[in-house]
Enzyme design. Structure first.
Site, PDB file in Angstrom:
ATOM      1  N   GLN A 107       0.232  -5.023  -6.611  1.00  0.00           N
ATOM      2  CA  GLN A 107      -1.117  -4.830  -6.274  1.00  0.00           C
ATOM      3  C   GLN A 107      -0.649  -3.137  -5.550  1.00  0.00           C
ATOM      4  O   GLN A 107      -1.576  -2.595  -5.155  1.00  0.00           O
ATOM      5  CB  GLN A 107      -1.865  -5.646  -4.519  1.00  0.00           C
ATOM      6  CG  GLN A 107      -1.661  -6.705  -5.101  1.00  0.00           C
ATOM      7  CD  GLN A 107      -2.120  -7.895  -3.718  1.00  0.00           C
ATOM      8  OE1 GLN A 107      -3.235  -7.813  -3.343  1.00  0.00           O
ATOM      9  NE2 GLN A 107      -0.905  -8.295  -3.835  1.00  0.00           N
ATOM     10  N   ASP A 110       2.863   2.502  -5.530  1.00  0.00           N
ATOM     11  CA  ASP A 110       3.915   3.237  -5.858  1.00  0.00           C
ATOM     12  C   ASP A 110       4.747   3.780  -6.699  1.00  0.00           C
ATOM     13  O   ASP A 110       6.015   4.829  -6.538  1.00  0.00           O
ATOM     14  CB  ASP A 110       4.338   2.922  -4.735  1.00  0.00           C
ATOM     15  CG  ASP A 110       4.952   1.522  -4.274  1.00  0.00           C
ATOM     16  OD1 ASP A 110       5.486   1.085  -5.819  1.00  0.00           O
ATOM     17  OD2 ASP A 110       5.508   1.479  -3.456  1.00  0.00           O
ATOM     18  N   HIS A 125      -3.980  -1.589  -8.667  1.00  0.00           N
ATOM     19  CA  HIS A 125      -4.742  -0.921  -8.074  1.00  0.00           C
ATOM     20  C   HIS A 125      -4.624   0.500  -8.301  1.00  0.00           C
ATOM     21  O   HIS A 125      -4.306   1.463  -7.715  1.00  0.00           O
ATOM     22  CB  HIS A 125      -4.090  -1.201  -6.514  1.00  0.00           C
ATOM     23  CG  HIS A 125      -5.389  -2.453  -6.402  1.00  0.00           C
ATOM     24  ND1 HIS A 125      -4.474  -3.099  -5.497  1.00  0.00           N
ATOM     25  CD2 HIS A 125      -6.054  -3.167  -6.388  1.00  0.00           C
ATOM     26  CE1 HIS A 125      -4.749  -4.156  -4.902  1.00  0.00           C
ATOM     27  NE2 HIS A 125      -6.057  -4.683  -6.137  1.00  0.00           N
ATOM     28  N   CYS A 136     -16.045  13.510 -16.160  1.00  0.00           N
ATOM     29  CA  CYS A 136     -15.424  12.958 -17.682  1.00  0.00           C
ATOM     30  C   CYS A 136     -14.093  12.757 -17.832  1.00  0.00           C
ATOM     31  O   CYS A 136     -13.548  11.977 -16.491  1.00  0.00           O
ATOM     32  CB  CYS A 136     -15.052  15.083 -17.791  1.00  0.00           C
ATOM     33  SG  CYS A 136     -13.508  15.822 -17.499  1.00  0.00           S
ATOM     34  N   CYS A 156     -13.564  21.150 -16.094  1.00  0.00           N
ATOM     35  CA  CYS A 156     -14.607  20.927 -15.823  1.00  0.00           C
ATOM     36  C   CYS A 156     -15.140  20.854 -14.707  1.00  0.00           C
ATOM     37  O   CYS A 156     -16.532  21.594 -15.110  1.00  0.00           O
ATOM     38  CB  CYS A 156     -15.578  19.423 -16.289  1.00  0.00           C
ATOM     39  SG  CYS A 156     -15.691  18.148 -15.352  1.00  0.00           S
ATOM     40  N   GLY A 193       5.295 -10.635  -0.872  1.00  0.00           N
ATOM     41  CA  GLY A 193       4.846  -9.595   0.023  1.00  0.00           C
ATOM     42  C   GLY A 193       3.505  -9.450  -0.040  1.00  0.00           C
ATOM     43  O   GLY A 193       3.151  -7.807  -0.066  1.00  0.00           O
ATOM     44  N   ASN A 219       7.814 -14.254   1.958  1.00  0.00           N
ATOM     45  CA  ASN A 219       6.831 -13.560   2.876  1.00  0.00           C
ATOM     46  C   ASN A 219       7.402 -13.359   4.638  1.00  0.00           C
ATOM     47  O   ASN A 219       8.004 -14.491   4.555  1.00  0.00           O
ATOM     48  CB  ASN A 219       5.514 -13.805   2.642  1.00  0.00           C
ATOM     49  CG  ASN A 219       4.983 -12.275   3.674  1.00  0.00           C
ATOM     50  OD1 ASN A 219       5.005 -12.036   4.611  1.00  0.00           O
ATOM     51  ND2 ASN A 219       3.554 -12.483   2.527  1.00  0.00           N
ATOM     52  N   ALA A 237      12.011  -9.429   2.141  1.00  0.00           N
ATOM     53  CA  ALA A 237      12.401  -9.860   0.409  1.00  0.00           C
ATOM     54  C   ALA A 237      13.787  -9.088   0.247  1.00  0.00           C
ATOM     55  O   ALA A 237      14.114  -9.182  -1.064  1.00  0.00           O
ATOM     56  CB  ALA A 237      10.695  -8.714  -0.519  1.00  0.00           C
TER      57      ALA A 237
HETATM   58  P1  NAD Z   1      -1.234  -6.140   2.958  1.00  0.00           P
HETATM   59  O1  NAD Z   1      -0.725  -4.965   3.781  1.00  0.00           O
HETATM   60  O2  NAD Z   1      -2.124  -6.530   3.261  1.00  0.00           O
HETATM   61  O3  NAD Z   1       0.703  -6.845   2.943  1.00  0.00           O
HETATM   62  C1  NAD Z   1       1.581  -7.033   3.525  1.00  0.00           C
HETATM   63  C2  NAD Z   1       2.758  -8.333   3.746  1.00  0.00           C
HETATM   64  O4  NAD Z   1       3.804  -8.179   2.901  1.00  0.00           O
HETATM   65  C3  NAD Z   1       1.992  -8.953   4.822  1.00  0.00           C
HETATM   66  O5  NAD Z   1       2.063 -10.511   4.391  1.00  0.00           O
HETATM   67  C4  NAD Z   1       3.684  -8.689   5.647  1.00  0.00           C
HETATM   68  O6  NAD Z   1       4.295  -9.992   5.940  1.00  0.00           O
HETATM   69  C5  NAD Z   1       4.162  -8.486   4.201  1.00  0.00           C
HETATM   70  N1  NAD Z   1       6.016  -7.687   4.537  1.00  0.00           N
HETATM   71  C6  NAD Z   1       5.789  -7.260   5.516  1.00  0.00           C
HETATM   72  N2  NAD Z   1       7.509  -6.498   5.296  1.00  0.00           N
HETATM   73  C7  NAD Z   1       7.375  -7.315   4.296  1.00  0.00           C
HETATM   74  C8  NAD Z   1       9.306  -6.930   3.987  1.00  0.00           C
HETATM   75  N3  NAD Z   1      10.314  -6.828   4.474  1.00  0.00           N
HETATM   76  N4  NAD Z   1       9.716  -8.236   2.432  1.00  0.00           N
HETATM   77  C9  NAD Z   1       8.035  -9.460   2.110  1.00  0.00           C
HETATM   78  N5  NAD Z   1       7.070  -8.865   2.578  1.00  0.00           N
HETATM   79  C10 NAD Z   1       6.615  -8.147   4.179  1.00  0.00           C
HETATM   80  O7  NAD Z   1      -0.935  -5.520   1.329  1.00  0.00           O
HETATM   81  P2  NAD Z   1      -1.891  -5.958  -0.106  1.00  0.00           P
HETATM   82  O8  NAD Z   1      -1.141  -7.663  -0.197  1.00  0.00           O
HETATM   83  O9  NAD Z   1      -0.545  -6.014  -1.235  1.00  0.00           O
HETATM   84  O10 NAD Z   1      -2.793  -5.485   0.031  1.00  0.00           O
HETATM   85  C11 NAD Z   1      -2.730  -4.680   0.658  1.00  0.00           C
HETATM   86  C12 NAD Z   1      -3.091  -3.128  -0.246  1.00  0.00           C
HETATM   87  O11 NAD Z   1      -3.206  -2.354  -0.161  1.00  0.00           O
HETATM   88  C13 NAD Z   1      -3.389  -3.355  -2.083  1.00  0.00           C
HETATM   89  O12 NAD Z   1      -4.991  -3.422  -2.087  1.00  0.00           O
HETATM   90  C14 NAD Z   1      -2.122  -2.180  -2.530  1.00  0.00           C
HETATM   91  O13 NAD Z   1      -2.707  -1.800  -2.921  1.00  0.00           O
HETATM   92  C15 NAD Z   1      -2.529  -1.147  -1.050  1.00  0.00           C
HETATM   93  N6  NAD Z   1      -1.043  -0.439  -0.626  1.00  0.00           N
HETATM   94  C16 NAD Z   1      -0.218  -0.444  -1.427  1.00  0.00           C
HETATM   95  C17 NAD Z   1       1.093   0.273  -1.305  1.00  0.00           C
HETATM   96  C18 NAD Z   1       2.382   0.422  -1.395  1.00  0.00           C
HETATM   97  O14 NAD Z   1       1.974   0.900  -3.009  1.00  0.00           O
HETATM   98  N7  NAD Z   1       3.620   0.311  -1.355  1.00  0.00           N
HETATM   99  C19 NAD Z   1       1.397   0.308   0.609  1.00  0.00           C
HETATM  100  C20 NAD Z   1       0.364  -0.166   1.552  1.00  0.00           C
HETATM  101  C21 NAD Z   1      -1.044  -0.532   0.789  1.00  0.00           C
END
Ligand code: NAD
Length: 254
Positions: A107, A110, A125, A136, A156, A193, A219, A237
């Site tokens: 999801q 980055d 995502h 476009c 455009c 995560g 998690n 993680a």
């Molecule tokens: P979320 O923010 O809803 O949840 C993050 C989860 O990670 C939590 O359950 C938390 O307990 C856990 N967590 C925190 N630190 C951790 C670690 N060190 N090791 C393992 N787990 C850990 O994130 P989500 O479920 O990905 O959903 C949020 C949305 O935000 C997604 O759609 C995503 O695209 C977007 N997002 C992406 C990024 C990125 O690309 N790095 C950053 C922020 C949000």
């Protein structure tokens, strides 16, 4: 047997049976790389309203504001480096390359899985380092370090937007189709995560479960997945995934 060893046994059984080990990751896997999660104490949404910075309505109302937020997120993602969790997943892919598929469904926007060496990555995502035109078909990932003017415009004349999925938007069809296909293959889904609350991505673990997959979770906190998982490892993680990879290597050797 430790919980990590128990999780490794679940993965090893799947690998021996030739069934896939599908990783499903969220913002938490990149937290130790310095990319903030959306939820939680240091989360992005404690400072910014999601509806303002991550929705089509917010973008239409104030594109420059959304772009300022996104440029900061893009800089953080660009400057972040993969951590031991990303690297452990890439290691598992390489180690099992001859026996079972090990795709990563993420999801995250980055790009850190690819930087960490994972080759088969499905981005549900989008990607923060890519833009697309609001009118476009133009898309590009060849972006300047920082745009001179915000919001940036397409050749455009229309507004460019980040090529990421905002609240309420449909997921890229091909990515979701491939992710669903993997979820229907059984084997193991290794869920790392993610709060598993963002829809429709959160349907994937349920789909995997319905198709006979074992769920293994990493998690620091309990999530809706925890009660359904065969093993739910509590912790970071960056510590647990390398331990799991090592225990998997041992389990496969024995
Ligand atoms: P979320 O923010 O809803 O949840 C993050 C989860 O990670 C939590 O359950 C938390 O307990 C856990 N967590 C925190 N630190 C951790 C670690 N060190 N090791 C393992 N787990 C850990 O994130 P989500 O479920 O990905 O959903 C949020 C949305 O935000 C997604 O759609 C995503 O695209 C977007 N997002 C992406 C990024 C990125 O690309 N790095 C950053 C922020 C949000």
């Amino acid at each position: 047997m430790t919980e990590v060893e128990r999780a490794a046994t679940v993965l090893a059984e799947s690998a021996r049976a030739g069934r896939p080990i599908v990783a499903f990751t969220g913002a938490g896997i990149s937290q130790e790389s310095g990319v903030p999660t959306f939820r939680g104490a240091a989360g992005l949404w404690t400072e910014h309203q999601p509806a303002r910075v991550a929705s089509r309505e917010g973008f239409v109302a104030d594109p420059a504001y959304v772009w300022r937020f996104h440029e900061e997120l893009r800089r953080v993602c660009r400057e972040a480096a993969p951590n031991p969790a990303h690297i452990a997943l890439a290691w598992i892919e390489t180690a099992l390359a001859d026996s079972v598929p090990t795709p990563v469904i993420t999801q995250n926007i980055d790009g850190l899985h690819q930087e960490g060496g994972s080759r088969d990555v499905i981005e549900l995502h989008g990607n923060a380092q890519r833009v697309r035109c609001t009118r476009c078909a133009y898309t590009s990932d060849d972006l300047p370090t920082a745009f001179e003017e915000l919001p940036p415009l397409c050749a455009c004349g229309a507004l460019l937007r980040p090529d990421v999925v905002w609240l309420g938007e449909e997921l890229p069809r091909e990515a979701m189709r491939r992710a669903q296909q993997w979820a229907e293959q059984g084997g193991v889904m290794l869920i790392v995560g993610t709060s598993a609350t963002v829809q429709p991505a959160a349907t994937l673990p349920m789909l995997a479960l319905q198709h006979g997959a074992a769920l293994v979770e990493i998690n620091p906190e309990a999530t809706p997945i925890s009660a359904l998982a065969q093993v739910s490892l509590r912790g970071r993680a960056g510590r647990l995934l390398p331990e799991l990879a090592e225990a998997l290597a041992t389990a496969l050797d024995t």
